[in-house]
Scaffold this active site. Structure first.
Site, PDB file in Angstrom:
ATOM      1  N   GLU A   1      -6.882   4.511   7.746  1.00 61.11           N
ATOM      2  CA  GLU A   1      -6.661   5.943   7.538  1.00 61.11           C
ATOM      3  C   GLU A   1      -7.908   6.606   6.956  1.00 61.11           C
ATOM      4  O   GLU A   1      -8.182   7.770   7.219  1.00 61.11           O
ATOM      5  CB  GLU A   1      -5.418   6.153   6.653  1.00 61.11           C
ATOM      6  CG  GLU A   1      -4.147   5.940   7.480  1.00 61.11           C
ATOM      7  CD  GLU A   1      -3.000   5.298   6.733  1.00 61.11           C
ATOM      8  OE1 GLU A   1      -2.971   5.357   5.496  1.00 61.11           O
ATOM      9  OE2 GLU A   1      -2.123   4.728   7.415  1.00 61.11           O
TER      10      GLU A   1
ATOM     11  N   GLY B   1       2.311   2.099  10.842  1.00 66.62           N
ATOM     12  CA  GLY B   1       3.252   3.213  10.747  1.00 66.62           C
ATOM     13  C   GLY B   1       3.938   3.561  12.058  1.00 66.62           C
ATOM     14  O   GLY B   1       4.554   4.611  12.179  1.00 66.62           O
TER      15      GLY B   1
ATOM     16  N   ASN C   1       0.868  -1.174   0.000  1.00 69.35           N
ATOM     17  CA  ASN C   1       0.000   0.000   0.000  1.00 69.35           C
ATOM     18  C   ASN C   1       0.905   1.223   0.000  1.00 69.35           C
ATOM     19  O   ASN C   1       1.532   1.524   0.999  1.00 69.35           O
ATOM     20  CB  ASN C   1      -0.915  -0.020   1.234  1.00 69.35           C
ATOM     21  CG  ASN C   1      -1.769   1.231   1.333  1.00 69.35           C
ATOM     22  OD1 ASN C   1      -1.785   2.054   0.420  1.00 69.35           O
ATOM     23  ND2 ASN C   1      -2.476   1.380   2.448  1.00 69.35           N
ATOM     24  N   TRP C   2       0.940   1.899  -1.111  1.00 62.69           N
ATOM     25  CA  TRP C   2       1.862   3.038  -1.243  1.00 62.69           C
ATOM     26  C   TRP C   2       1.284   4.342  -0.695  1.00 62.69           C
ATOM     27  O   TRP C   2       1.950   5.375  -0.731  1.00 62.69           O
ATOM     28  CB  TRP C   2       2.298   3.192  -2.711  1.00 62.69           C
ATOM     29  CG  TRP C   2       3.318   2.180  -3.108  1.00 62.69           C
ATOM     30  CD1 TRP C   2       3.980   1.319  -2.261  1.00 62.69           C
ATOM     31  CD2 TRP C   2       3.827   1.919  -4.422  1.00 62.69           C
ATOM     32  NE1 TRP C   2       4.867   0.539  -2.972  1.00 62.69           N
ATOM     33  CE2 TRP C   2       4.791   0.895  -4.309  1.00 62.69           C
ATOM     34  CE3 TRP C   2       3.560   2.450  -5.682  1.00 62.69           C
ATOM     35  CZ2 TRP C   2       5.489   0.393  -5.405  1.00 62.69           C
ATOM     36  CZ3 TRP C   2       4.248   1.953  -6.776  1.00 62.69           C
ATOM     37  CH2 TRP C   2       5.210   0.938  -6.640  1.00 62.69           C
TER      38      TRP C   2
END
Ligand code: 13P
Length: 249
Positions: free
Chosen positions: A99, A175, A8-9
């Site tokens: 997100e 993250g 997932n960029w």
């Protein structure tokens, strides 16, 4: 069960950078995904076309979008339809990423609408689920997974099974450099596996991925766990070298 190794960029990479990274990845892998694995790259909208063209050099590699809007077309400023995604050369879409749930306020109903519409329009869907730290500390992991999965899968028929994957991504592990431990991953995946079997009324065929601070150093351990059929990787997928190490772990 097929193994899905997904990148997932997020909001990284122009179309040129995306194509270059995929070409590099393809070179490092000798032109094809490891046997039994598929490689998925969820690229930004603006890079989908270039990424899809570059992906032709990697057998077993597919491109996905990171979001979509559940309508054919219309006055939805800033949104992208499944047909547009497919026309750009992508075959997958991410739905329900944390997100988007937490930064952009998407709720379970909206996510369910997207999932059903994407399937209807012929995209393969990776549904993301996972609890926040607060929910974990309150002992709500199973309630959250049950709610997110059941609301997203409402009215999703058995025929969708071949076009669906689920990624368990605990929000506190995304993250942060702090991956969930093997025990936590196994517990959540067993729970999700049982919920999927119950929903579809048959032995699970929907791949279950883990996401959240997956790195070359922990990928092999995570991939060896029961009910883990792949990983969804953010930060460590941006460089072809580190993603290759994960894909071949
Ligand atoms: P990181 O691998 O950077 O923690 O991101 C995980 C993720 O959100 C993938 O969808």
């Amino acid at each position: 069960m097929r193994r899905l190794m997904a990148a997932n960029w997020k909001m990284y990479k122009t179309s040129e950078e995306a194509a270059a990274t995929i070409e590099h990845l393809s070179k490092l892998l000798g032109g094809s995904a490891p046997a039994g694995s598929e490689i998925l790259v969820f690229a930004p909208f603006t890079a989908l076309e270039a990424a899809a063209a570059a992906m032709r050099s990697l057998q077993g590699g597919y491109i996905g979008a990171q979001n979509m809007y559940p309508a054919e077309n219309g006055a939805f400023t800033g949104e992208i339809s499944p047909d547009m995604i497919r026309a750009a050369g992508a075959s997958w879409v991410l739905v329900g990423h944390s997100e988007r749930r937490h930064l952009l306020g998407e709720n379970d109903e909206f996510i369910g609408n997207k999932l059903r519409f994407a399937l209807e329009k012929g995209l393969d869907v990776m549904l993301c689920v996972g609890e926040t730290l607060q929910e974990r500390e309150n002992g709500e992991v199973s309630a959250v997974l049950e709610r997110q999965l059941s609301r997203a899968l409402t009215e999703v028929p058995e025929t969708a099974i071949a076009h669906l994957a689920v990624a368990y991504e605990p929000v506190w592990a995304i993250g942060t450099g702090r991956s969930a431990g093997p025990e936590d991953i196994m517990k959540a995946h067993t729970l999700a596996a049982n919920l999927l079997e119950k929903h579809f009324g048959r032995v699970r065929e929907v791949p279950l991925l883990y996401g959240g601070s997956v790195k070359p150093e922990n990928a092999a351990t995570i991939l060896a766990l029961d009910n883990v059929d792949g990983v969804l990787v953010g930060g460590a997928s941006l460089q072809a070298e580190s993603f290759t190490k994960i894909v071949t772990a």
